[in-house]
Design a protein around this motif. Structure first.
Motif, PDB file in Angstrom:
ATOM      1  N   THR A   1      10.062 -38.218   7.137  1.00 54.45           N
ATOM      2  CA  THR A   1       9.892 -37.085   8.059  1.00 54.45           C
ATOM      3  C   THR A   1       9.212 -37.499   9.363  1.00 54.45           C
TER       4      THR A   1
ATOM      5  N   GLU B   1       5.632 -36.532   0.401  1.00 56.24           N
ATOM      6  CA  GLU B   1       4.896 -36.513   1.665  1.00 56.24           C
ATOM      7  C   GLU B   1       3.390 -36.308   1.508  1.00 56.24           C
TER       8      GLU B   1
ATOM      9  N   ARG C   1       6.051 -37.786   9.703  1.00 58.72           N
ATOM     10  CA  ARG C   1       4.732 -37.157   9.775  1.00 58.72           C
ATOM     11  C   ARG C   1       3.637 -38.201   9.572  1.00 58.72           C
TER      12      ARG C   1
END
Length: 257
Positions: free
Chosen positions: A94, A64, A96
């Motif tokens: 995720t 990430e 994000r």
């Protein structure tokens, strides 16, 4: 290693080393999606795409934080201006997202003032690579003042205290210390201990220091400018980069056949 300015060919080599523009088609297994709304230097990459295979293999953008840091790389690559729309990155597992620059900063850029310029780059620092900085003899909280893209290097010393702003190094993408990426003034220790503000030779030697600090990537040159005289140095030399690219094109890896 002295040059008037970095050569366009060296930038091409750098792009190739980043796996660009060989992006991968989006698929259900894509982890790191790059969304480019505007790219002044390379308008044909505008759109949504998976990051390059090279980025997955060498920069591990299937993690990430590494993925989200790529927004800064593509912004620099595109040579966009502070008033342009940001580069967006999405880490698909995720959901994000990250943008560079922050949309709020773009609004401020449209209302640019003298007090805004010096604080511009400080807002973009990523988490510090403290352990790696310590191995280079720096404090784990070391940071560089990064020059705003809208300010020419000739005006850079106006943004810094009188005792600073003399020794600037440009690293397009500092892999191991991402918040050092860009054109930045040297760290406090270099001014206080190494005299880079008064000694041209000491300053120009910092090109090699930053190249090694950022990962010793043969395709990632570091360029240092001693602003009082305008003298510049580049490391590694263009010839070394050219030879490495030719070796790569022949399928040579690590000196093997």
């Amino acid at each position: 290693e002295m040059h008037a300015q970095p050569r366009g060919l060296a930038l091409l080599f750098l792009c190739l080393s980043q796996g660009w523009p060989g992006h991968r088609a989006q698929s259900s297994g894509s982890h790191c999606t790059i969304i480019v709304g505007k790219c002044r230097s390379h308008p044909y990459i505008v759109g949504s795409m998976d990051d390059s295979e090279e980025a997955y293999n060498t920069l591990h953008v299937d993690q990430e934080d590494n993925c989200l840091a790529r927004a800064r790389f593509y912004w620099d690559l595109c040579s966009n201006k502070p008033t342009d729309e940001p580069i967006d990155v999405r880490f698909n597992p995720t959901g994000r997202n990250a943008s560079y620059p922050d949309p709020g900063e773009i609004k401020l850029a449209n209302e640019r003032s003298e007090t805004y310029i010096p604080s511009y780059a400080r807002r973009y620092y990523l988490p510090l690579a403290g352990d790696w900085l310590q191995t280079a003899g720096l404090s784990p909280t070391s940071s560089r003042f990064i020059l705003p893209a809208s300010v020419p290097l000739s005006e850079a010393d106006d943004l810094r205290p009188a005792s600073r702003g003399k020794c600037w190094t440009r690293v397009l993408m500092c892999h191991l210390v991402p918040h050092f990426s860009g054109t930045g003034d040297d760290v406090d220790k270099a001014y206080e201990k190494d005299g880079v503000g008064e000694n041209e030779t000491a300053c120009l030697g910092r090109a090699r220091f930053y190249w090694e600090l950022c990962g010793s990537d043969i395709f990632q040159q570091a360029e240092t400018t001693y602003l009082p005289s305008g003298a510049r140095s580049v490391h590694p030399a263009d010839e070394e980069v050219q030879n490495a690219l030719l070796a790569r094109a022949r399928g040579v890896r690590g000196g093997g056949g």
